[in-house]
Write a protein that holds these residues in place. Structure first.
Motif, short mmCIF file in Angstrom:
data_model
loop_
_atom_site.label_atom_id
_atom_site.label_comp_id
_atom_site.label_asym_id
_atom_site.label_seq_id
_atom_site.Cartn_x
_atom_site.Cartn_y
_atom_site.Cartn_z
N ARG A 1 -12.11 -41.43 10.96
CA ARG A 1 -11.46 -42.59 10.34
C ARG A 1 -11.35 -43.75 11.32
O ARG A 1 -11.45 -44.92 10.92
N ASP B 1 -14.61 -42.01 6.48
CA ASP B 1 -13.63 -41.11 5.89
C ASP B 1 -14.38 -39.97 5.20
O ASP B 1 -15.04 -40.19 4.18
N ARG C 1 -13.04 -39.24 1.46
CA ARG C 1 -13.41 -40.25 0.47
C ARG C 1 -14.92 -40.50 0.46
O ARG C 1 -15.46 -41.03 -0.52
N SER D 1 -16.37 -42.61 2.39
CA SER D 1 -16.63 -44.01 2.73
C SER D 1 -17.21 -44.12 4.14
O SER D 1 -16.78 -43.44 5.06
N GLY D 2 -18.21 -45.00 4.29
CA GLY D 2 -18.81 -45.27 5.59
C GLY D 2 -19.87 -44.28 6.03
O GLY D 2 -20.51 -44.48 7.06
N ASN E 1 -19.43 -34.20 0.85
CA ASN E 1 -19.71 -35.61 1.10
C ASN E 1 -20.71 -35.79 2.24
O ASN E 1 -21.62 -36.63 2.17
#
Length: 255
Positions: A32, A37, A40, A42-43, A78
Motif C-alpha cells: 500500500r 493494494d 482491492r 488497485s495499482g 488479484n
C-alpha cells in the motif's frame, strides 16, 4: 530483471527485497505504501507491467479461518489475474510446511493460496517453509501476562533470510510447481524455544505448554508441522539466532 515482491515492506518481504538486489536484479515492491493494494487490486497492472517474475510473501496476522481465507483468496486471485493480463511468466508463493496436515485457521488460507497458484494460468512455484526463528517471539507477544500459554508444537525453525534467498533462487529458475520443503537444521519444541528466548531477553514468565483440542492439537504436538521428505535445509540454529540483535526486537509472524 525486474522482480515484484508482494508484501515487500513486511519482515520477510524486506529480506526478499534485499536478496533480489544482492542477486543483481531490481525489486518492485507491491504494498500500500507504494500505491498497490492487493485486496482491492488497485495499482497491480501498472506495477507488474514489464515485470516477468512475482514473489508473493504477503501475509495477514490472524488465526481466524475466515479472515485468513478471505485475505489469501482475494490477494492471490488479484495478483494472478493481473499477472496474466500483463504477461508475468513466473509466480512464486511462500507457504507453510504441514498446511495439509494441520487444520488450523491460518493454514486454511494458505491452502487456498496454494490451490489458486498451482491451478492458475501463470506458471508457478510454491515453496513451503517451516516456522521462522521469530515464531516463538510472536507466540509470546500474543499472550501477555506472567504466564505464557503456548501450544504444544514440534517444529524445525529456520532463519528467515535463508528462506528469502531460496525464494529468489527459485524465482530465477523455471517454474517448478510445488518444490521440496525448506526447513531449519534442528527439531525443537515451541515451549523450549519460548523459555530460551525469555532468558535471553531477561524476562521472568512461566511458559505453560498446552495441547490444543482435537486433531489439530494432536497433529501439532505429533510432528505435523515437520517436513516429511528431503529438501533444502538452513544452517543457522535457533541458539545462533538468539545471539543476534533480532532476538531482542522481533515478534515474528503467524506460522
Amino acid at each position: 530483471m525486474r522482480i515484484a515482491v508482494a508484501g515487500g515492506t513486511g519482515g520477510v518481504g524486506r529480506l526478499v527485497v534485499d536478496a533480489v538486489r544482492a542477486a543483481g536484479h531490481e525489486p518492485v515492491i507491491l504494498a500500500r505504501s507504494t500505491g498497490v493494494d492487493l485486496i482491492r487490486g488497485s495499482g497491480l497492472d501498472e506495477a507488474l507491467t514489464g515485470t516477468p517474475v512475482v514473489i508473493d510473501v504477503s501475509n495477514v496476522s490472524t488465526v481466524n479461518r475466515k479472515k485468513s481465507e478471505t485475505f489469501f483468496g482475494t490477494a492471490t486471485g488479484n495478483l494472478l489475474a493481473a499477472g496474466q493480463r500483463v504477461g508475468v511468466r513466473h509466480h512464486v508463493a511462500l507457504s507453510v510446511v504441514g498446511v495439509d496436515r494441520v487444520n488450523w485457521g491460518y493454514y486454511a488460507g494458505k491452502r487456498i493460496q496454494e490451490r489458486l497458484v498451482l491451478d492458475g494460468a501463470v506458471p508457478a512455484t510454491v515453496l513451503r517453509s517451516t516456522q521462522f526463528h521469530e515464531f516463538a517471539a510472536q507466540m509470546l507477544a500474543s499472550v501477555p501476562g506472567p504466564i505464557a500459554v503456548v501450544p504444544q508444537m514440534r517444529i524445525q525453525p529456520i532463519a528467515a533470510h535463508e528462506v528469502a534467498h531460496c525464494l529468489v533462487d527459485l524465482a530465477l529458475a523455471d517454474p517448478a510447481g510445488r518444490v521440496p520443503d525448506i526447513a531449519g537444521p534442528q527439531q525443537l519444541r515451541l515451549s523450549d524455544m519460548a523459555r530460551r528466548l525469555l532468558r535471553v531477553r531477561g524476562r521472568h514468565r512461566v511458559v505453560l505448554p498446552i495441547r490444543l483440542p482435537g486433531a489439530t492439537g494432536r497433529a501439532m504436538a505429533g510432528g505435523g508441522l515437520l517436513p516429511t521428505g528431503p529438501g533444502p535445509r538452513g544452517t543457522q540454529t535457533f541458539d545462533t539466532w538468539l545471539a543476534t540483535p533480532a532476538a531482542l526486537r522481533t515478534t515474528g509472524r503467524p506460522g
